[in-house]
Write an enzyme that holds these catalytic residues in place. Sequence first.
Site, PDB file in Angstrom:
ATOM      1  N   GLY A 139       7.830 -68.834  10.626  1.00  0.00           N
ATOM      2  CA  GLY A 139       8.945 -69.642  11.073  1.00  0.00           C
ATOM      3  C   GLY A 139       9.562 -69.057  12.326  1.00  0.00           C
ATOM      4  CB  SER A 140      12.716 -67.183  12.861  1.00  0.00           C
ATOM      5  OG  SER A 140      13.552 -68.199  12.356  1.00  0.00           O
ATOM      6  CD  GLU A 252      14.220 -74.906  20.050  1.00  0.00           C
ATOM      7  OE1 GLU A 252      14.118 -75.186  18.845  1.00  0.00           O
ATOM      8  OE2 GLU A 252      13.308 -74.357  20.702  1.00  0.00           O
ATOM      9  N   GLY A 350      36.993 -86.804  -3.816  1.00  0.00           N
ATOM     10  CA  GLY A 350      35.763 -87.335  -4.400  1.00  0.00           C
ATOM     11  C   GLY A 350      35.004 -88.244  -3.468  1.00  0.00           C
ATOM     12  N   GLY A 373      15.462 -73.662  15.287  1.00  0.00           N
ATOM     13  CA  GLY A 373      15.740 -73.028  16.573  1.00  0.00           C
ATOM     14  C   GLY A 373      15.826 -71.513  16.471  1.00  0.00           C
ATOM     15  N   GLY A 374      15.366 -70.975  15.358  1.00  0.00           N
ATOM     16  CA  GLY A 374      15.557 -69.554  15.050  1.00  0.00           C
ATOM     17  C   GLY A 374      16.734 -69.423  14.114  1.00  0.00           C
ATOM     18  CB  THR A 375      17.168 -68.078  10.659  1.00  0.00           C
ATOM     19  OG1 THR A 375      16.814 -66.714  10.959  1.00  0.00           O
ATOM     20  CG2 THR A 375      15.975 -68.794  10.045  1.00  0.00           C
ATOM     21  CD  GLU A 377      20.378 -65.653   8.233  1.00  0.00           C
ATOM     22  OE1 GLU A 377      21.367 -65.980   7.536  1.00  0.00           O
ATOM     23  OE2 GLU A 377      19.587 -66.499   8.720  1.00  0.00           O
TER      24      GLU A 377
END
Length: 387
Positions: A139-140, A252, A350, A373-375, A377
């Site tokens: 992923g990242s 991005e 509610g 887009g890159g976590t 973290e």
Amino acid sequence: MNVIDTPSPDFMLEEEITLFSDSVGKWIDEHAPPEAVQSWIANSTVPRELWNQAGEAGLLGLSMPEEDGGMGGDYRHEVVLMRQLGWKGADHFGISLHNAIVAPYIWHYGTEEQKKRWLPRLATGELVGAIAMTEPGAGSDLQGVKTTAIKSGNGYVVNGSKTFITNGQLANFIIVVAKTDPSQGSKGTSLIVVETDGAEGFERGRNLHKIGMEGNDTSELFFNDVHVPADNVIGGEEGRGFIQLMQQLPQERLNIAVQGIAAAERGLKETLEYVKGRKAFGKSILEFQNTQFKLAEVKTKLTVARVFVDHCIGLHLKGQLDAVTASMAKYWVTDIQGEVLDEMLQLHGGYGYMNEYPIAQLYKDARVQRIYGGTNEIMKVLIARSL
């Protein structure tokens, strides 16, 4: 949308930009009203013809040079489009990824032949763009990509799978992050274009079912011995892909911050309308001190976020936005987006939990902002390296 009364910087107040903003808002009202967006959500995609209509309206290729078939604008035009889509609740349309993520790889790095071949068709909507980075196991961490594009004869053979690909069901122009030399790690990474129409071995997997952004098609993609011409490597030379990615990721990430504020501003507008009209214990919800305090906090957070992002836009227009500052904008704004939308949903009681209320959709849509887009973290890791 004058919800937080934040003065815009001078570069966003030029007459041409404000007129363009008005025209984009009117186009969205006509082509993507709330009932249309609900149909996108029901069908998990926007209609294919919407892309052609956007091209006819000059909304594709906004910041591409006119000589390359674009509209000759700059990043401010992309910001206007992203904000109007967010303010009007039409941000499930993946046009900004097409415009401000996919196309720039071609006009920044493409050969002259590649620009002539692809950019005019991206500007008309004949080609719908996507970028295939993420894989089931990567992923990242883009260095972990396993998809390969190996030389064969006068071209390349692409093998691998990608997932979570925005515009994945409709895109017929896909920039694939692949290893052209797996032995070289990141230095062996290239960006290679797959035009999917008639491409043997290319398959679309599921249109993935998500908790938010349901109106955008997000897909698995499979490449099984897909033959691609040699001149589809962006820039015409292998091994440049990782550098190209690193140079474009700041934009991005700034896009994500711009989109996050626009969506949160819409959330504030919807919440103000709700708390003014909703009664409890004989008075409007807005008259309660807790409501006033919560909304004061939201307005403050969004004002600070908008000022910072406007600063980043100004830097980017001058070519001065660095990866660390972009990472700050991406992580901090999307965290704030999640916080304030959670608070505003709570003020709906509610009804905030009901999908018929816009705040529920905004709340769901916001969650992915901290992931793609890159976590966030990973953003903090990049920022920490600068200390």
